[in-house]
Enzyme design. Structure first.
Site, PDB file in Angstrom:
ATOM      1  N   HIS A 139      -6.113   2.429   1.309  1.00  0.00           N
ATOM      2  CA  HIS A 139      -5.406   3.629   1.764  1.00  0.00           C
ATOM      3  C   HIS A 139      -6.090   4.308   2.951  1.00  0.00           C
ATOM      4  CE1 HIS A 139      -3.218   2.917  -1.806  1.00  0.00           C
ATOM      5  NE2 HIS A 139      -3.976   3.591  -2.635  1.00  0.00           N
ATOM      6  N   ASP A 141       0.900  -1.159   0.000  1.00  0.00           N
ATOM      7  CA  ASP A 141       0.000   0.000   0.000  1.00  0.00           C
ATOM      8  C   ASP A 141       0.936   1.206   0.000  1.00  0.00           C
ATOM      9  OD1 ASP A 141      -1.572   2.208   0.652  1.00  0.00           O
ATOM     10  OD2 ASP A 141      -2.967   1.021   1.848  1.00  0.00           O
ATOM     11  N   HIS A 142       1.086   1.850  -1.157  1.00  0.00           N
ATOM     12  CA  HIS A 142       2.138   2.867  -1.269  1.00  0.00           C
ATOM     13  C   HIS A 142       1.894   4.063  -0.342  1.00  0.00           C
ATOM     14  CE1 HIS A 142      -0.757   4.562  -4.230  1.00  0.00           C
ATOM     15  NE2 HIS A 142      -0.254   5.718  -3.866  1.00  0.00           N
TER      16      HIS A 142
END
Length: 493
Positions: free
Chosen positions: A243, A180-181
């Site tokens: 996110h 999950d950047h």
């Protein structure tokens, strides 16, 4: 600069000619190499369907770094470690050829069997590739093996469970790194530090002193080239399930007993378990969906979502979500966590606003002073930093007050040297640190919560479009907070 020899590894990059690899992964790997955080004992095998040789692939990587990277000092040495294999993900013969190349490079670079399999490709192939890696011997190694997977991890809870079973047939849970950047972003990682390293915040971080918390992630871009994927996903699956819920869990979790991967993940999971379920008709009370219509962006008229290429004219897919989470535990009972995210909004910004409760009595009211709430603003992007909003005496007046901001910006301290999210996450993966990756328990609990909302929306035809491109979303999103006596704070203030 001294290299760290323990970070040597073979990286097999599936989807090597894709957009993610070119824009993010190659520049990030190069930055690690240039800074000495990646040993000279490494090799990258690019795996994709296109027919290329090593020379063509290295030109591709060179162009990636010079176009999207920061510097290019020792670029030729870097790209000499790159190799290419044309590959059919469904064909065991392709994996056998890949294994021959992998074994040869392992010997050439003395990699001791360390292997990272990065799947930067269509999610439909995740399970297939994982199973073939096991069946065709690529996971049979004396070193470490790690599987890195991009989102989405499934389309709903049922598909996520099925995918997890297939992946776990080849890799243990502690070998799976679900990216999950957002968890690689500087200020998201700073949430823990702000909370647990500052005595002025942690004692106040509860329902006695905080009235509400707002998380906004707004985009100015439309659906762009992602229409085929996005129309089957929508904002709730694309942004909220991963996110937004990850950020909420970091904001709400209890202090871990140690700053280790297992302890931090354990506290995040407790938050997700404590989320009040939202089902049936209650969805309309807690969540708002929207879809952008045509509008003006930067002086240019842009089309409605339904007029974008590859989008059905009657699409019921949301491009905007606003919602209210309630966390039913002792610390947060009664405190709403508001989230909103959408495309074609007025400003590109991701920020977190913690609004503290008003003082019991305004001593300055008789003098005409209005006290603003104290706010802690965590700027995630584009301007990373924090702002604390306070009230102070107005200059030249006896008892008048005025709001002030105390600012900190990582740009003013670190400049362009702040590592990009993918660079951090790749470095963590090489080191075997899974703290900033998503555990299966987090994935399952997030899907379980989101599926209830998606089910209601799927079975109801929405009145779309309901917000203009270039706005901050539909009016119903404002009303969601108004009925609780709050309003959305501006994203850039």
């Amino acid at each position: 600069m001294k290299t760290r020899e323990n970070l040597s590894s073979l990286i097999l990059l599936f989807g090597a000619t894709g957009d993610l690899a070119k824009r993010k992964l190659y520049p990030s790997l190069y930055n690690l190499f240039r800074k000495g955080n990646l040993s000279n004992r490494f090799a990258v095998v690019g795996v994709a369907r296109r027919l290329k040789d090593d020379g063509e692939f290295r030109n591709w990587v060179r162009d990636s770094v010079t176009t999207f990277g920061e510097k290019a000092d020792n670029l030729e040495e870097f790209i000499s470690h790159f190799y290419y294999q044309s590959h059919d993900v469904n064909d065991s013969e392709s994996y056998k050829q890949l294994k021959e190349l992998v074994d040869r490079l392992d010997h050439t670079y003395q990699l001791e069997g360390n292997r990272i399999f990065y799947l930067a490709m269509s999610p439909e192939f995740f399970g297939t590739v994982a199973e073939h890696l096991r069946e065709d011997g690529l996971t049979n190694t004396n070193g470490f093996k790690r599987l890195v997977i991009e989102k989405p991890f499934g389309h709903d809870l049922a598909s996520a469970i099925e995918l997890n079973k297939r992946i776990r047939s080849a890799f243990k849970e502690d070998e799976v790194y679900r990216i999950d950047h957002y968890l690689g972003k500087e200020m998201v990682q700073n949430i823990e530090v702000i909370r647990f390293a500052n005595a002025i915040f942690e004692p106040l971080w509860n329902n006695r002193y905080i009235s509400n918390i707002q998380v906004t992630s707004s985009e100015t871009l439309g659906v762009e080239e992602r229409a085929r994927y996005y129309d089957k996903s929508g904002a709730i699956r694309d942004m909220v399930q991963n996110h937004m819920l990850q950020i909420v869990s970091l904001l709400a979790m209890e202090p871990p007993i140690r700053l280790t991967t297992d302890e931090i993940r354990s506290e995040k999971v407790k938050v997700l378990r404590a989320l009040r379920p939202v089902e049936g008709e209650a969805v309309h009370d807690y969540f708002v969906r929207g879809q952008y219509g045509e509008g003006i962006m930067n002086g240019t008229k842009v089309p409605a979502y339904r007029d974008e290429p590859n989008v059905p004219k009657d699409s019921n897919t949301e491009t905007f979500v606003a919602g209210k989470f309630l966390i039913d535990n002792f610390r947060w009972a009664g405190v709403p966590f508001y989230i909103r995210t959408g495309k074609r909004m007025a400003t590109k910004s991701t920020n977190i606003i913690v609004q503290f409760k008003d003082i019991p009595m305004n001593l300055y009211y008789k003098n005409g002073s209005t006290l603003n709430p104290n706010l802690l603003v965590i700027h995630v992007q584009p301007d990373e930093g924090i702002t604390l909003h306070l009230n102070v005496k107005k200059t030249g007046e006896v008892l008048g007050t005025t709001p002030v901001k105390l600012n900190f910006s990582t740009k003013s301290i670190d400049g362009i040297n702040t590592p990009e999210a993918y660079e951090k996450l790749l470095y963590d993966c090489l080191r075997g640190d899974a703290t900033n990756f998503t555990h299966w328990d987090e994935v399952a609990l997030s899907w379980r919560f989101v599926d209830n909302i998606s089910e209601v929306w799927t079975n109801e035809q929405a009145d779309f479009p309901n917000y203009a491109a270039g706005s901050m979303g539909p009016k119903a999103a404002e009303e969601l907070l108004e009925k609780d006596g709050f309003f959305w704070w501006p994203v850039n203030f």
